[in-house]
Design an enzyme around this catalytic site. Structure first.
Site, short mmCIF file in Angstrom:
data_model
loop_
_atom_site.label_atom_id
_atom_site.label_comp_id
_atom_site.label_asym_id
_atom_site.label_seq_id
_atom_site.Cartn_x
_atom_site.Cartn_y
_atom_site.Cartn_z
N HIS A 1 -7.04 -13.15 -7.14
CA HIS A 1 -7.82 -12.09 -6.49
C HIS A 1 -9.21 -12.09 -7.12
CE1 HIS A 1 -8.90 -8.16 -4.93
NE2 HIS A 1 -7.77 -8.08 -4.27
N LYS B 1 0.86 -1.20 0.00
CA LYS B 1 0.00 0.00 0.00
C LYS B 1 0.88 1.23 0.00
CE LYS B 1 -3.96 -2.24 0.46
NZ LYS B 1 -5.22 -2.13 -0.25
N ASP C 1 -1.50 -5.13 -5.46
CA ASP C 1 -2.94 -5.01 -5.29
C ASP C 1 -3.61 -5.15 -6.66
OD1 ASP C 1 -5.18 -4.86 -3.75
OD2 ASP C 1 -4.48 -3.12 -2.61
N GLU C 2 -4.95 -5.20 -6.64
CA GLU C 2 -5.67 -5.58 -7.86
C GLU C 2 -5.59 -4.56 -8.98
OE1 GLU C 2 -7.11 -4.73 -5.02
OE2 GLU C 2 -8.47 -3.09 -5.53
N LYS D 1 -13.11 -5.73 6.32
CA LYS D 1 -13.90 -4.59 5.86
C LYS D 1 -15.00 -4.95 4.86
CE LYS D 1 -10.70 -3.30 2.07
NZ LYS D 1 -9.64 -2.43 1.62
N LYS E 1 2.32 -9.06 -1.95
CA LYS E 1 1.64 -9.06 -3.24
C LYS E 1 1.25 -7.67 -3.70
CE LYS E 1 -2.86 -9.93 -3.46
NZ LYS E 1 -3.56 -8.66 -3.22
#
Ligand code: 3PG
Length: 404
Positions: free
Chosen positions: A260, A143, A171-172, A300, A169
């Site tokens: 994902h 992030k 992120d998408e 979340k 990893k």
């Protein structure tokens, strides 16, 4: 050869008989349409071999119904997952006789379930060295999900690795944009992970997101692996099941595939309409994904424990010749939530945190340590609060986010 069965929840439109509606689904998806056909006659009656069958229609107790439909084996082209979906999840969603319809489950005969994952849970555990301990794997999503350049991405990866994580990893939404070109990113991250390995002795996995167009994904994955990638990631619902399958079946790509499920909420979120996670999970296993995001019980995205457990059972149940997929719990986790995830989902799980690691008050390495400590505590049956008394990083995480 056994046939395929699919289970649907549905609500017929007012005035439409429930049995009639179930037959409308069955006929639309097999040999029928809205009217009778002159092309199905004495001469062509062999076509009826591909008729479907409504096996049952049961009231769901809330005004809706559940139907189980059998589709003949021969209607499917073995190995062609997009075609499977056109049969079991195609036109039916638009049928005017139905108010809502949701595909909740599919059963594929072994012959249609493909060769599955190359690595599966055991293969990935072997790479990380947890075959004996059986502990949950712990990982992070870099992030911010987009914006960092390759050097800074690698620095974050290094910090996460020295903090003790098993997996890092992308992120998408990070693929091969100019601000962080994929090959340069792989080279930088893998070099950083080599440096971390010199310090810790541990090889960390890096799942690089190779999601791209169908005409380019295999080539992109080849370049990534040649540049050193030891895991690939793909967004299955945006790229398609055949993207996962193309990677899994490629003989050069001897690295695990992390899957994902971004965009799944558009299909899975409405309890009365769309496609549940269960059939998506079944097809990811058939396509050859080694790890699959199936949700969290405390994160979340608001997952329901019973459903997630059922999805995880589906991708890990014993099927001869088909390796189990490693379930991934990700989305809104932090160290204080690790215990709830492990208690509900067990130890054959990959726990991932993005914000819950890089948002740690003392930075990524401390965040990684806190997450590792939280998983250790949960496995040992010690509360996070208790463990935090002797583990500073965990204590600092709990002070920021709480212990649940
Ligand atoms: C994921 O890929 O699951 C999300 O990016 C998780 O990010 P988060 O841990 O910050 O919610």
């Amino acid at each position: 050869m056994s046939d395929v069965t699919a289970v649907y929840y549905y609500r017929p439109k007012t005035g439409v008989d429930a049995e009639f509606a179930a037959h409308a689904i069955c006929e639309e998806q097999t040999t029928g349409t809205w009217t009778d056909l002159s092309t199905v006659n004495e001469k062509t009656r062999y076509v009826h071999a591909l008729d479907g069958e409504v096996l049952e229609v049961t009231p769901a107790g809330d005004g809706g119904y559940v139907t189980k439909i059998r589709y003949p084996y021969e209607i499917f082209e073995a190995g062609n997952i997009p075609q499977y979906l056109s049969v079991i999840a195609g036109n039916l969603f638009g049928l005017g006789k139905l108010e809502t319809v949701r595909l909740t489950e599919i059963t594929l005969p072994r012959e249609l379930a493909g060769s599955g994952p190359k690595f599966g849970i055991e293969g990935v555990r072997r790479l990380v060295g947890t075959e004996t301990s059986r502990r949950p794997h712990v990982g992070t999503i870099i992030k911010p999900k987009v914006g960092l350049n390759p050097k800074d991405t690698a620095e974050v990866a290094y910090q996460a690795a020295i903090g003790g994580l098993d997996l890092i990893k992308d992120d998408e939404t990070l693929t091969n944009q100019p601000f962080c070109p994929l090959i340069e990113r792989v080279e930088e991250v893998m070099a950083a992970l080599d440096c971390a390995k010199d310090e810790t002795g541990k090889q960390v996995l890096y799942a690089v997101n190779v999601t791209t167009g169908g005409d380019r994904i295999v080539e992109c994955a080849h370049s990534a692996v040649k540049a050193g990638a030891n895991m690939l990631m793909v967004d299955v619902l945006t790229a398609g099941f055949s993207a996962v399958q193309a990677l899994a079946e490629d003989p050069f790509l001897q690295v695990p595939i992390h899957v994902h499920r971004t965009m799944h909420g558009a299909l899975t979120r409405n309890a009365e309409h769309g496609i549940a996670m269960r059939p998506i999970a079944t097809l990811v296993r058939a396509a050859g994904g080694d790890q699959l995001h199936t949700g969290t019980v405390s994160g979340k995205m608001g997952g329901k424990a019973e459903e997630i457990l059922g999805d995880n059972r589906e991708i890990t149940r014993e099927i001869p010749g088909l390796k189990p997929v490693f379930p991934v719990a990700s989305g809104g986790l932090h160290p204080g939530k690790a215990a709830a995830e492990i208690a509900k989902l067990g130890c054959d799980i990959v726990l991932q945190a993005g914000g819950g690691i890089h948002g740690h008050p003392d930075g990524t390495a401390a965040g990684a340590r806190a997450f590792v400590q939280a998983a250790e505590a949960a496995v040992a049956g010690i509360s996070a609060k208790e463990y935090a008394k002797t583990h500073t990083e965990l204590a600092r995480a709990i002070a920021k986010w709480g212990d649940s």
